[in-house]
Scaffold this active site. Sequence first.
Site, PDB file in Angstrom:
ATOM      1  N   LYS A  44      -2.907 -17.900  16.958  1.00 41.27           N
ATOM      2  CA  LYS A  44      -3.566 -18.913  16.130  1.00 41.27           C
ATOM      3  C   LYS A  44      -5.079 -18.648  15.988  1.00 41.27           C
ATOM      4  O   LYS A  44      -5.685 -19.017  14.990  1.00 41.27           O
ATOM      5  CB  LYS A  44      -3.375 -20.312  16.711  1.00 41.27           C
ATOM      6  CG  LYS A  44      -1.946 -20.718  17.024  1.00 41.27           C
ATOM      7  CD  LYS A  44      -1.151 -21.056  15.784  1.00 41.27           C
ATOM      8  CE  LYS A  44       0.164 -21.738  16.064  1.00 41.27           C
ATOM      9  NZ  LYS A  44       1.152 -20.965  16.842  1.00 41.27           N
TER      10      LYS A  44
HETATM   11  C1  LIG Z   1       2.474 -20.686  16.567  1.00 40.55           C
HETATM   12  C2  LIG Z   1       3.125 -19.615  17.354  1.00 40.55           C
HETATM   13  C3  LIG Z   1       4.273 -18.946  16.861  1.00 40.55           C
HETATM   14  C4  LIG Z   1       4.954 -19.319  15.559  1.00 40.55           C
HETATM   15  O1  LIG Z   1       4.165 -18.983  14.432  1.00 40.55           O
HETATM   16  P1  LIG Z   1       4.470 -19.676  12.996  1.00 40.55           P
HETATM   17  O2  LIG Z   1       3.351 -19.274  12.121  1.00 40.55           O
HETATM   18  O3  LIG Z   1       4.464 -21.166  13.278  1.00 40.55           O
HETATM   19  O4  LIG Z   1       5.781 -19.185  12.535  1.00 40.55           O
HETATM   20  C5  LIG Z   1       4.800 -17.916  17.621  1.00 40.55           C
HETATM   21  N1  LIG Z   1       4.271 -17.583  18.806  1.00 40.55           N
HETATM   22  C6  LIG Z   1       3.187 -18.212  19.321  1.00 40.55           C
HETATM   23  C7  LIG Z   1       2.678 -17.803  20.663  1.00 40.55           C
HETATM   24  C8  LIG Z   1       2.574 -19.250  18.611  1.00 40.55           C
HETATM   25  O5  LIG Z   1       1.500 -19.865  19.132  1.00 40.55           O
END
Ligand SMILES: *Cc1c(COP(=O)(O)O)cnc(C)c1O
Length: 456
Positions: free
Chosen positions: A106
Amino acid sequence: MGARARLAFDEVLLAGLAGDGGLYVPEHVPKLPEDTRLGAGELSYAELAARIMAPYVGGAVDDDDLAELVADAYAAFDHPDVCPLVALDDDHWLLELFHGPTFAFKDVALQVVARLFDHELERRDDRATIVAATSGDTGSAAMEAVAGRDRLDIVVLHPAGRTSEIQRRQMTTLDASNVHAVAVDGTFDDCQDLVKAMFGDEPFRTESRLAAVNSINWARVAAQIVYYVWAARLLSDERPVTFCVPTGNFGNVLAGHYARRMGLPIGRLLIASNTNDILSRLVETGELAAHGVTPTLSPSMDIQISSNLERLLFELFDGDGAATAALLGRFRAEGRAGLSAEQHRRIRAEFAGDRLDDPETLDVMGRVHAGSQMLIDPHTAVGVGVAQRCRRPQELVVSLATAHPAKFPEAVARATGRTPEPPPALAAVADRPERCTSLPNRVDAVKDFVRSVRRD
Ligand SMILES: *Cc1c(COP(=O)(O)O)cnc(C)c1O
């Protein structure tokens, strides 16, 4: 979307963040700029990001400011490549997206988005208060990105006692006066309902200049396109690259889809699900069917219906907003809704997918460790396992590594017998004092708190 107006990027940035509904898509998808193509000469990650994002930002931020802002965002990452590529085995690579301040992917987008937001508010001589609910990673990434920004405050609600110790500490130990962790006496759904209630109260929303940074924000998708191009450039192989993406809200893999539309030679996009596999089932069956949410070892992927999917459906309906809304309405009302045979064919031409349950995930973590001494987190493991299962001979595959293994030490230890060494910045959260406000599950109490921390 659909009947909605055409907006410039700065308006999308703020509108996408201003309500919790606005789901915008670019009217025109630009081609990759000439100097970012494969083999077009070296660029740093930040240089590549500025060039790829520039056509989307489209004049709202001038090129020099954008370059500076992006360079600043990625300077805090703990690897010079920002998103390094690591060999897993023959023709299978890991793209590590967890070198940012909170050690999950993120950060790659939110570090840029918070700065874009601050820049735009500066131009407008305005301020905003970001309010969000989190069950884990997004909250700390947003708080870390907003910490110390002049024109932003942020309040993040989490369900008291229901996040992991590390996740809570990442939110409560930040040393910045404009970030506020709130523990709500309730569940994650209660937290989300409180946020929705605040956004639904128009006078409060205007008075507090409320903003959101949820994953449907288009600027986040734009920032995530970059690492697909980055990985392909690093490999500079003649073969198109297949990407395998641990998927929850569909934001990450949607960025891959846009990278392809911009002209990046991508083979397939593999949607990797945990037990909550509505998306990989959609690819397989052509039907959206709700099965309820089960908690797993990869909590950031424990999602029922992903808001970003709406963007892909909108394309499958050739931009017919009403038909898209009708399908989603049917899904919400009846728990299932099917695509046409032609739409299913189009999805399958681009995507494939599969799912791993928790024992299979632990098994992949154990096997990767036995084979290469590498520790991977459970989200990454879901991707690696699906990639191994779906791979075709001679296919070049990049699996996205979305979290640092030290964020999920218990699962890693269970799978491998080893406890991952936390990076110094992650280890430090264990010792710093926590700052957190406990509030009852009542919207008036949360509103009073938001009023009390806002700086005017
Ligand atoms: C948010 C997240 C995901 C999923 O990503 P999306 O964009 O919601 O599909 C996968 N792995 C981790 C560690 C995350 O923080």
